[in-house]
Design an enzyme around this catalytic site. Structure first.
Site, PDB file in Angstrom:
ATOM      1  N   THR A 286      -4.358 -12.503  -0.499  1.00  0.00           N
ATOM      2  CA  THR A 286      -5.808 -12.672  -0.353  1.00  0.00           C
ATOM      3  C   THR A 286      -6.517 -11.884  -1.435  1.00  0.00           C
ATOM      4  OG1 THR A 286      -7.700 -12.405   1.152  1.00  0.00           O
ATOM      5  CG2 THR A 286      -5.953 -10.780   1.327  1.00  0.00           C
TER       6      THR A 286
ATOM      7  N   HIS B 239       5.174  -3.251  11.101  1.00  0.00           N
ATOM      8  CA  HIS B 239       6.149  -2.166  11.088  1.00  0.00           C
ATOM      9  C   HIS B 239       7.296  -2.407  12.071  1.00  0.00           C
ATOM     10  CE1 HIS B 239       7.657   1.546   9.800  1.00  0.00           C
ATOM     11  NE2 HIS B 239       6.607   2.329   9.931  1.00  0.00           N
TER      12      HIS B 239
END
Length: 408
Positions: A319, A371
């Protein structure tokens, strides 16, 4: 009479929303003419007429309709209405003899004027205004004839910072499109259901600036597409994904799915909001191939022609908030993907090069990752690999031969 039904925009879509009718009941439409724009939870699509004829609408704008539901009727036996011939002026009327005047009418008693309801509060509104000590003359009524409703009184009495001025304070409420609602739902889901973390780095863009200055004109002339930053970033990401395949993975239940291909989603701003078309198998594309595909997808998104298939899938997202002036951000993962790279604006900043402080064009980059599946070593290593490729594009991305890499 032909019944036009909502076609299926994609395999998993069962409902769409009529975003806007492009015609009205009674209009004559031709086959394949766009008659409506419909929103799905992934894209805005045009609904073409299946035949020529007079159309009758069967659904309202903003209405949610099921796939296969009839939304309009087309009378295929009708023909376009021919323009009417101009009216021929008639001959002037011969004046008649004057009429004998009648006796004057006796005037009736004047009617008492009807009191205006402008700024007159309803009983409930009057009570609220009295409690808050707000003069009715300072409140704009939205009821019939300007009558002050309970809602008007409540809005007028909202506490605010500073000294009240008695000015008009209006609110506008509009229903979000199905696409915007779906985007919002996915973003909240990404925040709530992933262990999202962001790591940052900076990139000295000097080498890319020099390459573009030297080759962009020849590249444009040869390939009819500009040499932008997206091809450098896409190819740098592809290389980093090969070095750190966990970033190119997703969680599916209790399984980790790792891809040996790179379908790169690119976030672009469309007329209906954020859209994320996908560059398929970016690992097989050259600089020219990436730039041509970015241009094609961005143009289709801007023109509202992007399809659901072109936005489905993707293993990693890029992005670019820098086009809007963003200095730094923490982009949100595009689920079910596990990583997203945020590009930002390029600003001249002081950096240390060979022991000397110099001014260089610098971009801050950010990698948000899940994560649960990507550890710190992989995330930081991935972003460093992207940085290395962007700061040494000739050696790392072009095999030390820019002309060959750019197909010049």
């Amino acid at each position: 009479m032909l019944e036009m039904k909502v076609p299926s925009p994609g395999e998993s879509i069962t409902e769409v929303e009529i975003a806007r009718w492009l015609v009205k009941t009674g209009d004559y439409v031709t086959k394949d003419q766009a008659v409506a724009e419909v929103d799905s939870d992934k894209a805005t699509l045009e609904l073409p007429a299946e035949a020529s004829g007079i159309i009758t609408l069967q659904a309202e704008e903003g209405e949610a309709v099921k796939v296969g539901q009839v939304v309009c009727l087309i009378d295929t036996t009708a023909v376009p209405t021919a323009p009417t011939a101009p009216t021929v002026p008639t001959a002037p009327t011969v004046p008649t003899a004057p009429t004998v005047p009648t006796a004057p009418t006796v005037p009736t008693a004047p009617t008492a004027p009807t009191p205006s309801v402008d700024r007159v509060p309803s009983p409930a509104a009057r009570k609220i205004l009295a409690e808050r000590e707000i003069p009715a003359s300072t409140v704009v009524g939205t009821g019939k004839g300007g009558r002050i409703t309970k809602d008007d009184a409540l809005k007028a009495s909202k506490p605010s910072m500073g000294t009240p001025t008695g000015g008009v304070r209006r609110e506008t409420r509009a229903k979000m499109s199905m696409l915007r609602r779906k985007v919002a739902e996915r973003l909240v889901s990404a925040k709530n259901e992933t262990a999202m973390l962001t790591t940052f780095n900076e990139v000295d863009m000097t080498a890319i600036y020099q390459l573009r200055a030297e080759y962009k004109d020849a590249f444009k002339e040869r390939h009819n597409v500009g040499l932008g930053f997206m091809s450098f970033f896409t190819l740098a990401v592809v290389r980093a994904l090969k070095l750190f395949p966990d970033v190119n993975s997703m969680i599916d239940g209790q399984d980790k799915v790792t891809y040996d291909f790179c379908d790169i989603s690119i976030a672009v701003s469309g007329p209906k909001g954020l859209m994320v078309p996908v560059i398929r198998n970016a690992e097989n594309l050259s600089f020219r191939g990436v730039e041509a595909e970015v241009k094609r997808l961005a143009t289709r998104a801007r023109d509202g022609q992007i399809t659901v298939d072109e936005m489905t899938g993707g293993t990693f997202t890029i992005t670019n908030g820098g086009v809007f002036g963003s200095m730094l951000s923490t982009p949100i993962i595009n689920p079910p993907q596990s990583g997203i790279l945020g590009m930002h604006n390029i600003v001249d900043r002081p950096i240390v090069r060979n022991g000397q402080i110099v001014i260089a064009p610098v971009m801050y980059v950010a990698l948000s990752y899940d994560h649960r599946i990507i550890d710190g070593r992989e995330s930081v290593g991935f972003l460093v690999a992207v940085k290395e490729a962007l700061e040494n594009p000739v050696e790392i991305l072009m095999n030390s031969n820019p002309k060959q890499a750019l197909e010049l």
